[in-house]
Design a protein around this motif. Structure first.
Motif, PDB file in Angstrom:
ATOM      1  N   ARG A 110       0.449  -1.376   0.064  1.00  0.00           N
ATOM      2  CA  ARG A 110      -0.144   0.000  -0.108  1.00  0.00           C
ATOM      3  C   ARG A 110       0.984   1.554  -0.211  1.00  0.00           C
ATOM      4  N   MET A 111       1.677   1.342   0.695  1.00  0.00           N
ATOM      5  CA  MET A 111       3.259   2.139   0.839  1.00  0.00           C
ATOM      6  C   MET A 111       3.437   2.941  -0.428  1.00  0.00           C
ATOM      7  N   ARG A 112       4.170   1.439  -0.837  1.00  0.00           N
ATOM      8  CA  ARG A 112       4.561   1.491  -2.421  1.00  0.00           C
ATOM      9  C   ARG A 112       3.601   2.591  -3.229  1.00  0.00           C
ATOM     10  N   ARG A 113       2.483   1.926  -3.264  1.00  0.00           N
ATOM     11  CA  ARG A 113       1.428   1.851  -4.227  1.00  0.00           C
ATOM     12  C   ARG A 113       1.008   3.822  -4.339  1.00  0.00           C
ATOM     13  N   ALA A 114       1.000   3.935  -3.330  1.00  0.00           N
ATOM     14  CA  ALA A 114       1.078   5.437  -2.559  1.00  0.00           C
ATOM     15  C   ALA A 114       2.212   6.586  -2.993  1.00  0.00           C
ATOM     16  N   VAL A 115       3.264   5.797  -3.323  1.00  0.00           N
ATOM     17  CA  VAL A 115       4.717   7.064  -3.248  1.00  0.00           C
ATOM     18  C   VAL A 115       4.295   6.475  -4.927  1.00  0.00           C
ATOM     19  N   GLN A 116       4.266   5.645  -5.638  1.00  0.00           N
ATOM     20  CA  GLN A 116       4.161   5.941  -7.381  1.00  0.00           C
ATOM     21  C   GLN A 116       2.452   6.588  -7.617  1.00  0.00           C
ATOM     22  N   LEU A 117       0.941   6.488  -7.161  1.00  0.00           N
ATOM     23  CA  LEU A 117       0.836   7.300  -7.061  1.00  0.00           C
ATOM     24  C   LEU A 117       1.114   9.274  -7.004  1.00  0.00           C
ATOM     25  N   SER A 118       1.717   9.142  -5.984  1.00  0.00           N
ATOM     26  CA  SER A 118       1.951  10.617  -5.526  1.00  0.00           C
ATOM     27  C   SER A 118       2.966  11.079  -6.503  1.00  0.00           C
ATOM     28  N   LEU A 119       3.873  10.323  -6.855  1.00  0.00           N
ATOM     29  CA  LEU A 119       4.451  10.941  -7.775  1.00  0.00           C
ATOM     30  C   LEU A 119       4.518  10.888  -8.899  1.00  0.00           C
ATOM     31  N   GLN A 120       2.963   9.963  -9.106  1.00  0.00           N
ATOM     32  CA  GLN A 120       2.702  10.288 -10.984  1.00  0.00           C
ATOM     33  C   GLN A 120       1.653  11.689 -11.148  1.00  0.00           C
ATOM     34  N   HIS A 121       1.299  12.457  -9.181  1.00  0.00           N
ATOM     35  CA  HIS A 121      -0.026  12.826  -9.037  1.00  0.00           C
ATOM     36  C   HIS A 121      -1.347  12.726  -9.657  1.00  0.00           C
ATOM     37  N   LYS A 122      -1.529  10.840  -9.506  1.00  0.00           N
ATOM     38  CA  LYS A 122      -2.852  10.268  -9.579  1.00  0.00           C
ATOM     39  C   LYS A 122      -3.507  10.024  -8.592  1.00  0.00           C
ATOM     40  N   LEU A 123      -4.522   9.758  -8.579  1.00  0.00           N
ATOM     41  CA  LEU A 123      -5.477   8.823  -7.573  1.00  0.00           C
ATOM     42  C   LEU A 123      -5.554   8.027  -7.656  1.00  0.00           C
ATOM     43  N   LEU A 124      -5.966   6.920  -7.010  1.00  0.00           N
ATOM     44  CA  LEU A 124      -6.778   5.365  -7.585  1.00  0.00           C
ATOM     45  C   LEU A 124      -8.098   5.698  -8.438  1.00  0.00           C
ATOM     46  N   PRO A 125      -8.216   4.488  -9.164  1.00  0.00           N
ATOM     47  CA  PRO A 125      -9.906   4.474  -9.783  1.00  0.00           C
ATOM     48  C   PRO A 125     -10.502   4.573  -8.386  1.00  0.00           C
ATOM     49  N   LYS A 126     -11.722   4.413  -8.222  1.00  0.00           N
ATOM     50  CA  LYS A 126     -13.082   5.052  -6.971  1.00  0.00           C
ATOM     51  C   LYS A 126     -13.407   3.985  -6.388  1.00  0.00           C
ATOM     52  N   ASP A 127     -13.522   2.672  -7.619  1.00  0.00           N
ATOM     53  CA  ASP A 127     -13.712   1.777  -7.114  1.00  0.00           C
ATOM     54  C   ASP A 127     -12.176   0.317  -6.102  1.00  0.00           C
ATOM     55  N   GLN A 128     -11.118   1.453  -5.965  1.00  0.00           N
ATOM     56  CA  GLN A 128      -9.922   0.860  -5.604  1.00  0.00           C
ATOM     57  C   GLN A 128      -9.630   1.846  -4.436  1.00  0.00           C
ATOM     58  N   TRP A 129     -10.714   2.371  -3.563  1.00  0.00           N
ATOM     59  CA  TRP A 129     -10.042   3.405  -2.422  1.00  0.00           C
ATOM     60  C   TRP A 129     -10.451   2.455  -1.779  1.00  0.00           C
ATOM     61  N   THR A 130      -9.814   2.763  -0.199  1.00  0.00           N
ATOM     62  CA  THR A 130     -10.258   2.037   0.674  1.00  0.00           C
ATOM     63  C   THR A 130     -11.414   2.255   1.782  1.00  0.00           C
ATOM     64  N   LYS A 131     -12.015   0.974   1.873  1.00  0.00           N
ATOM     65  CA  LYS A 131     -13.357   1.828   1.713  1.00  0.00           C
ATOM     66  C   LYS A 131     -13.149   2.149   4.109  1.00  0.00           C
ATOM     67  N   PRO A 132     -14.382   2.857   3.948  1.00  0.00           N
ATOM     68  CA  PRO A 132     -14.419   3.213   5.218  1.00  0.00           C
ATOM     69  C   PRO A 132     -14.326   1.891   6.475  1.00  0.00           C
ATOM     70  N   GLU A 133     -14.937   0.864   6.071  1.00  0.00           N
ATOM     71  CA  GLU A 133     -14.960  -0.515   7.079  1.00  0.00           C
ATOM     72  C   GLU A 133     -13.455  -1.313   6.577  1.00  0.00           C
ATOM     73  N   GLU A 134     -12.849  -0.796   5.978  1.00  0.00           N
ATOM     74  CA  GLU A 134     -11.607  -2.065   5.075  1.00  0.00           C
ATOM     75  C   GLU A 134     -10.766  -1.116   6.072  1.00  0.00           C
ATOM     76  N   ASP A 135     -10.765   0.345   6.641  1.00  0.00           N
ATOM     77  CA  ASP A 135     -10.277   1.040   7.043  1.00  0.00           C
ATOM     78  C   ASP A 135      -9.809   0.680   9.076  1.00  0.00           C
ATOM     79  N   THR A 136      -9.110  -0.290   9.618  1.00  0.00           N
ATOM     80  CA  THR A 136      -9.478  -0.773  10.915  1.00  0.00           C
ATOM     81  C   THR A 136      -7.924  -0.636  11.202  1.00  0.00           C
ATOM     82  N   PRO A 137      -8.121  -0.609  12.252  1.00  0.00           N
ATOM     83  CA  PRO A 137      -6.530  -0.465  13.275  1.00  0.00           C
ATOM     84  C   PRO A 137      -5.913  -1.881  13.169  1.00  0.00           C
ATOM     85  N   TYR A 138      -4.406  -2.137  12.301  1.00  0.00           N
ATOM     86  CA  TYR A 138      -4.022  -3.310  12.865  1.00  0.00           C
ATOM     87  C   TYR A 138      -2.632  -2.829  13.480  1.00  0.00           C
TER      88      TYR A 138
END
Length: 124
Positions: free
Chosen positions: A69-97
């Motif tokens: 997730r972190m490497r993908r986020a860095v790559q997207l940040s360098l490209q000034h892009k966001l993921l497609p909306k269907d690949q965004w982290t959903k609130p129910e997936e955003d649980t503390p680990y």
């Protein structure tokens, strides 16, 4: 890593929780980390020894997913892009680990310090 928080108090008051929940959701979506596929615990700084220990205790698959997730986020940040909306982290997936492990390690450190500074009183 410990910090002052009002979250337990807010959760204990249903009217206050219901009042602040939309603001919290708005703020979370405004932060933008979910649009990069990250989870909230991915944003915890790693420079702390406690966090390093917690990362070391993660199961292999969870650690792999975190690094991906972190490497993908860095790559997207360098490209000034966001993921497609269907690949965004959903609130129910955003649980503390990572945060539960951090709290566990902090409790272990606190217990160790208390045991190291214990005073033994000899009875006569």
């Amino acid at each position: 890593m410990s910090y002052l928080t009002l979250a337990p108090f807010i959760r204990s008051q249903p009217w206050l929780h219901n009042l602040l929940k939309p603001v919290a959701n708005w703020y979370t979506s405004l932060a933008g980390y979910r649009q990069l596929g990250l989870r909230a615990d991915d944003l915890i700084p790693e420079e702390n020894d406690v966090v390093q220990q917690a990362i070391g205790r993660l199961p292999a698959q969870v650690n792999y997913d975190r690094v991906y997730r972190m490497r993908r986020a860095v790559q997207l940040s360098l490209q000034h892009k966001l993921l497609p909306k269907d690949q965004w982290t959903k609130p129910e997936e955003d649980t503390p680990y990572l945060l539960p492990l951090i709290k566990q390690i902090e409790a272990e450190i606190k217990e160790r310090n208390e045991l190291d500074t214990i005073e033994i009183i000899k009875s006569h």
